[in-house]
Design a protein around this motif. Structure first.
Motif, mmCIF file in Angstrom:
data_model
loop_
_atom_site.group_PDB
_atom_site.id
_atom_site.type_symbol
_atom_site.label_atom_id
_atom_site.label_comp_id
_atom_site.label_asym_id
_atom_site.label_seq_id
_atom_site.Cartn_x
_atom_site.Cartn_y
_atom_site.Cartn_z
ATOM 1 N N LYS A 220 -67.180 -31.983 10.890
ATOM 2 C CA LYS A 220 -66.985 -32.402 9.503
ATOM 3 C C LYS A 220 -65.764 -31.716 8.899
ATOM 4 O O LYS A 220 -64.964 -32.339 8.187
ATOM 5 C CB LYS A 220 -68.236 -32.082 8.693
ATOM 6 N N ALA A 221 -65.598 -30.431 9.201
ATOM 7 C CA ALA A 221 -64.454 -29.676 8.686
ATOM 8 C C ALA A 221 -63.142 -30.199 9.274
ATOM 9 O O ALA A 221 -62.129 -30.287 8.578
ATOM 10 C CB ALA A 221 -64.625 -28.195 9.001
ATOM 11 N N ILE A 222 -63.160 -30.558 10.555
ATOM 12 C CA ILE A 222 -61.961 -31.092 11.206
ATOM 13 C C ILE A 222 -61.563 -32.426 10.577
ATOM 14 O O ILE A 222 -60.390 -32.667 10.289
ATOM 15 C CB ILE A 222 -62.198 -31.252 12.724
ATOM 16 N N LYS A 223 -62.543 -33.296 10.354
ATOM 17 C CA LYS A 223 -62.254 -34.586 9.723
ATOM 18 C C LYS A 223 -61.686 -34.392 8.323
ATOM 19 O O LYS A 223 -60.746 -35.083 7.915
ATOM 20 C CB LYS A 223 -63.524 -35.440 9.664
ATOM 21 N N GLY A 224 -62.265 -33.444 7.575
ATOM 22 C CA GLY A 224 -61.748 -33.152 6.231
ATOM 23 C C GLY A 224 -60.318 -32.664 6.278
ATOM 24 O O GLY A 224 -59.481 -33.065 5.448
ATOM 25 N N ALA A 225 -60.001 -31.812 7.254
ATOM 26 C CA ALA A 225 -58.639 -31.295 7.388
ATOM 27 C C ALA A 225 -57.658 -32.416 7.726
ATOM 28 O O ALA A 225 -56.532 -32.456 7.220
ATOM 29 C CB ALA A 225 -58.598 -30.212 8.466
ATOM 30 N N LEU A 226 -58.076 -33.343 8.585
ATOM 31 C CA LEU A 226 -57.207 -34.470 8.933
ATOM 32 C C LEU A 226 -56.938 -35.358 7.719
ATOM 33 O O LEU A 226 -55.813 -35.853 7.548
ATOM 34 C CB LEU A 226 -57.835 -35.300 10.060
ATOM 35 N N ILE A 227 -57.937 -35.545 6.878
ATOM 36 C CA ILE A 227 -57.732 -36.343 5.652
ATOM 37 C C ILE A 227 -56.723 -35.665 4.737
ATOM 38 O O ILE A 227 -55.837 -36.310 4.168
ATOM 39 C CB ILE A 227 -59.085 -36.559 4.928
ATOM 40 N N VAL A 228 -56.826 -34.344 4.608
ATOM 41 C CA VAL A 228 -55.855 -33.600 3.799
ATOM 42 C C VAL A 228 -54.452 -33.743 4.381
ATOM 43 O O VAL A 228 -53.475 -33.955 3.643
ATOM 44 C CB VAL A 228 -56.254 -32.113 3.702
ATOM 45 N N LEU A 229 -54.333 -33.639 5.715
ATOM 46 C CA LEU A 229 -53.026 -33.803 6.363
ATOM 47 C C LEU A 229 -52.429 -35.177 6.082
ATOM 48 O O LEU A 229 -51.218 -35.317 5.885
ATOM 49 C CB LEU A 229 -53.146 -33.591 7.872
#
Length: 407
Positions: A220-229
């Motif tokens: 979930k944290a990785i997906k959130g980081a990708l959205i921010v990127l």
């Protein structure tokens, strides 16, 4: 029992292979200079073939969308089945496209030629990024900077290409760029041999280390980081598209400049962007990738906001500063994404770089419509706020946190 999966390793992990990095950087310059020929040819094509602005827009859209959409797909495929010799094949496709562009008798022939060039670029970028990763050793930021600065330098050549080649020689002048593509193919054959040897060593390595498979919270944290990127890439790409495509018109309208003199502003922005790309990687290796991404956008914001209110001389200085600062995070964003999801080197490179191309293409169309609706000055004021999206970087996990996930 701990859930683990194989962590891809690369031969000679700690050794930075500078010779390979410099050659792949030169090839990136040659590849992206081919792409720069297409928008540089627009005034020539408008005159020689009587193309409309809508048709010119479709040409730019075709190039950027093919290269952007295909990049992550190529990256996903080659992450599973590395294809070292796809690199020279990709540039061969671009060479065919340049030949077609030089002799194209009509709009549809140009579209087909641009498809070949876009396909070649889509193949080159994720595989080129993988070569940079393999040759990086422990200096991944520096390696991506050397690779990416070649591409940014190639893009910065567009005003030079227009002035020195296309204006005196016309459409057929594009034939000279088939030689550039041929030179890139020659270099990439050498690169591919090295790449294939690295893959052979890797396949024979029976002692691959393991890393933890992401659990639910980590995923979930990785997906959130990708959205921010993605939002960060959006802000950078749209602002870059606004300056690259429309600031010349703003300079002509606001400062009473000629077309030739207005190109100095674009060249300054793109050239300093290439310089920023180079320095961003080494700085990220030292101070952290997240920190450089944050600094890149937030430090750009005040200069971008001031830019629409300055005169002809101070605006050149501000464009140099914004170009340097904004693009200092370009290669860093790629490396951050690659470390966020280890083992997906081509996919992450294709996603971030391809997304930049795609966002730029969409941005060009959207910003053009906004200019028609609001005018040049108002649009420049509106887009100056985009770097403020850099505040979203605070939502990214730190470099240390990412390393802890896979420790």
């Amino acid at each position: 029992m701990e859930n683990t999966r194989k962590k891809p390793t690369t031969p000679e992990t700690n050794q930075t292979v500078y010779s390979i990095l410099f050659i792949i950087g030169i090839c990136h310059l040659l590849n992206d200079s081919l792409q720069a020929v297409i928008p540089a040819m627009f005034p020539i094509l408008e005159e020689s073939l009587g193309l409309t602005f809508t048709q010119l827009g479709l040409i730019a859209f075709t190039l950027n969308m093919v290269s952007s959409v295909m990049q992550p797909l190529v990256g996903m495929y080659t992450d599973k089945r590395p294809m070292p010799y796809a690199l020279p094949l990709g540039l061969t496709s671009s060479m065919i496209g340049m030949l077609g562009l030089a002799i194209a008798p009509n709009f549809w022939t140009i579209i087909i030629s641009v498809l070949f060039i876009g396909l070649g670029s889509a193949i080159f970028h994720p595989e080129g990024s993988r070569v940079a990763y393999l040759a990086a050793g422990t200096r991944r930021g520096l390696a991506q900077s050397i690779y990416q600065v070649g591409g940014n330098s190639g893009q910065a050549l567009a005003p030079v290409i227009t002035a020195l080649v296309l204006v005196p020689l016309g459409q057929f002048g594009a034939i000279w760029f088939t030689l550039i593509a041929g030179l890139a193919v020659f270099f990439l054959i050498h690169i591919s041999k090295w790449y294939a040897a690295q893959m052979k060593i890797f396949s024979n390595n029976k002692t691959n280390s393991t890393i933890k498979k992401p659990d639910k919270n980590m995923s979930k944290a990785i997906k959130g980081a990708l959205i921010v990127l993605i939002f960060i890439v959006f802000a950078r790409s749209w602002y870059t598209a606004a300056i690259s495509n429309f600031y010349a018109f703003y300079a002509i309208e606001s400062y009473g400049l000629t077309i030739a003199k207005s190109q100095i502003y674009i060249f300054t922005f793109l050239l300093m962007g290439a310089v920023g790309t180079f320095f961003g990687g080494p700085l990220a290796d030292r101070f952290g990738k997240r920190n450089i991404i944050l600094l890149s956008l937030l430090a750009t914001a005040p200069f971008a906001i001031i830019l629409p209110y300055t005169g002809p001389v101070s605006s050149i200085i501000l464009l140099a500063l914004t170009g340097f600062l904004l693009m200092s995070s370009f290669s860093v964003t790629v490396v951050y994404a690659q470390e966020l999801i280890p083992g997906k080197i081509g996919t992450m490179s294709g996603l971030i770089v391809g997304l930049a191309f795609g966002m730029g293409a969409i941005g060009s169309v959207a910003l053009g419509s906004l200019i028609d609706l609001l005018g040049l000055t108002t649009t420049m004021i509106v887009i100056s706020l985009l770097p403020l999206l850099g505040f979203l970087t605070y939502l990214l996990p730190t470099d240390e946190k990412v390393r802890e996930w896979y420790a």
